[in-house]
Design a protein around this motif. Structure first.
Motif, PDB file in Angstrom:
ATOM      1  N   THR A   1       7.236  40.697   9.565  1.00  0.00           N
ATOM      2  CA  THR A   1       7.333  40.078  10.774  1.00  0.00           C
ATOM      3  C   THR A   1       7.325  38.483  10.694  1.00  0.00           C
ATOM      4  O   THR A   1       7.293  38.284   9.504  1.00  0.00           O
ATOM      5  CB  THR A   1       6.186  40.529  11.844  1.00  0.00           C
ATOM      6  OG1 THR A   1       4.963  40.028  11.214  1.00  0.00           O
ATOM      7  CG2 THR A   1       6.152  42.012  11.944  1.00  0.00           C
ATOM      8  N   ASP A   2       7.371  37.901  11.747  1.00  0.00           N
ATOM      9  CA  ASP A   2       7.322  36.375  11.742  1.00  0.00           C
ATOM     10  C   ASP A   2       5.749  35.861  11.710  1.00  0.00           C
ATOM     11  O   ASP A   2       5.760  34.547  11.851  1.00  0.00           O
ATOM     12  CB  ASP A   2       8.181  36.005  12.971  1.00  0.00           C
ATOM     13  CG  ASP A   2       9.664  36.114  12.816  1.00  0.00           C
ATOM     14  OD1 ASP A   2      10.127  36.099  11.767  1.00  0.00           O
ATOM     15  OD2 ASP A   2      10.145  36.158  13.926  1.00  0.00           O
ATOM     16  N   ASP A   3       4.732  36.912  11.217  1.00  0.00           N
ATOM     17  CA  ASP A   3       3.541  36.337  11.172  1.00  0.00           C
ATOM     18  C   ASP A   3       3.476  35.311  10.277  1.00  0.00           C
ATOM     19  O   ASP A   3       3.872  35.441   9.029  1.00  0.00           O
ATOM     20  CB  ASP A   3       2.566  37.482  10.895  1.00  0.00           C
ATOM     21  CG  ASP A   3       1.231  37.158  10.633  1.00  0.00           C
ATOM     22  OD1 ASP A   3       0.737  35.946  10.682  1.00  0.00           O
ATOM     23  OD2 ASP A   3       0.424  37.993  10.739  1.00  0.00           O
ATOM     24  N   PRO A   4       2.837  33.989  10.612  1.00  0.00           N
ATOM     25  CA  PRO A   4       3.148  32.952   9.548  1.00  0.00           C
ATOM     26  C   PRO A   4       1.870  33.129   8.562  1.00  0.00           C
ATOM     27  O   PRO A   4       1.910  32.603   7.342  1.00  0.00           O
ATOM     28  CB  PRO A   4       2.475  31.687  10.414  1.00  0.00           C
ATOM     29  CG  PRO A   4       1.912  31.897  11.680  1.00  0.00           C
ATOM     30  CD  PRO A   4       2.464  33.518  11.924  1.00  0.00           C
TER      31      PRO A   4
ATOM     32  N   ASN B   1       2.564  38.436  15.895  1.00  0.00           N
ATOM     33  CA  ASN B   1       2.737  37.420  14.911  1.00  0.00           C
ATOM     34  C   ASN B   1       1.380  36.625  14.819  1.00  0.00           C
ATOM     35  O   ASN B   1       1.260  35.359  14.195  1.00  0.00           O
ATOM     36  CB  ASN B   1       3.670  36.364  15.343  1.00  0.00           C
ATOM     37  CG  ASN B   1       5.024  37.135  15.211  1.00  0.00           C
ATOM     38  OD1 ASN B   1       5.422  37.675  14.202  1.00  0.00           O
ATOM     39  ND2 ASN B   1       6.300  36.642  16.041  1.00  0.00           N
TER      40      ASN B   1
END
Length: 368
Positions: free
Chosen positions: A333-336, A285
């Protein structure tokens, strides 16, 4: 507590209750209405000045340079391209996405340069980009936006906004404040590493011999449900050639587009898609942290581009290359940063659509 109780015969009203005061109901309605208004204002970015919203971010990007109505706010100058993608069995083993199984998938894309000037000189742009839209025969879409840099400069959305704000020109000089930019480099090690890459990495002579990296992480989902965190890159089949400072200084404004047209006249231009597989402990992330070169890589397909059009009247001009438009078998994914890119792309797209519809955009657009 429910206003009803269940019996064998079904539902029946509870015992009568004392009536509430009309003022109490009026107050409750006003409270709910106020909460809705505040929530809307918060989401719209009207309150909470330091909040990172798509509107705030796009406003900040616009503030870094002259505004060009009807154009993308970033990577404003580019060309439309088209061709096809052919997947491999290795790609199909990693992901159930139809794109890796269909014999040939039609591709609409865009090659561009970094920056917000749609009339800027091609050879002066450090960052080059490739965006693609693949639509399979079952109607599913995969959109991806890749760049020539190997990793992102900062780790979070807040840092990304800080970095963008540091690029706003000082009214007194017309240039970004070096002290603010130095502060970003001092605060974020990845920003220093990115600066070192920008200064030392050789420039390619063509869009055709440039590596394009997805940078963000995604999840491939196999037919049996197995998930694998991945990053992908398009690596050119054309041999790399370094561009000298003299070549950059002498190149025409539309150098990359003119050169690419000459290549296409000789036949298709191709890249191989390579998928890098994450291992435990890799940063999923945080796109500012590269994965080790020792990670396993799989060739998932080959991209062949066969045609090019000016973006002003090209099919790619009205496509939002949102990196979170994904087919079954590929997930985010939870990559901001990934989420921020998706939101800002949408906001930028909506603004330029409104500008075009209102007549604020120039008739015919730019040459490229």
């Amino acid at each position: 507590m429910s206003l009803f109780r269940y019996t064998r015969a079904g539902r029946e009203p509870d015992s009568p209750r004392p009536p509430h005061s009309p003022l109490l109901w009026i107050g409750l309605i006003a409270l709910i209405a106020g909460a809705v208004v505040l929530a809307f204002a918060w989401l719209a970015g009207w309150i909470g000045r330091d909040r990172v919203t798509a509107q705030t971010f796009t406003d900040t990007i616009e503030a870094t340079g002259a505004k060009h109505a009807g154009f993308r706010r970033a990577h404003s100058k580019g060309v439309c391209v088209s061709g096809s993608f052919q997947g491999t069995p290795d790609g199909a083993a990693l992901s159930s996405a139809r794109v890796f199984r269909q014999q040939q998938v039609p591709v609409l894309g865009r090659l561009s340069i970094g920056g917000g000037d749609p009339h800027g000189a091609d050879a002066s742009a450090r960052v080059r980009s490739m965006a693609l839209q693949l639509v399979t025969d079952d109607g599913q879409e995969w959109r991806t936006a890749m760049n020539s840099f190997p990793f992102f400069a900062v780790p979070t959305t807040e840092a990304f906004l800080e970095q963008t704000r540091a690029g706003i020109p000082d009214p007194a000089t017309g240039k970004p404040d070096p002290a603010k930019q130095a502060a970003i480099a001092a605060k974020y090690p990845s920003a220093r590493a990115f600066g070192a890459w920008a200064k030392s990495a050789p420039w390619s002579t063509s869009w055709a011999n440039t590596d394009y990296n997805g940078v963000n992480s995604f999840r491939f989902i196999a037919a049996d449900g197995t998930e694998q965190a991945v990053r992908w890159s398009m690596l050119p089949q054309a041999a790399f050639e370094a561009m000298s400072p003299e070549q950059r200084a002498q190149a025409s404004v539309d150098y990359l587009a003119d050169e690419f047209a000459q290549r296409l006249a000789q036949g298709p231009v191709r890249w191989d898609m390579w998928i890098t597989l994450a291992e435990p402990g890799d940063a999923i992330n945080d796109p500012s942290i590269p994965w080790p070169d020792t990670r396993r890589r799989v060739k998932a397909g080959t991209l062949s581009l066969t045609a090019m059009q000016p973006q002003a009247n090209g099919a790619c001009n009205n496509v939002n290359f949102d990196p979170l438009i994904l087919p079954s078998g590929i997930a985010g994914t939870d990559d901001p940063i990934l989420a921020a890119r998706s939101a800002v792309y949408s906001e930028s797209f909506n603004r330029r659509e409104r500008e075009t519809a209102s007549g604020a955009a120039p008739a015919g657009g730019a040459r490229r």
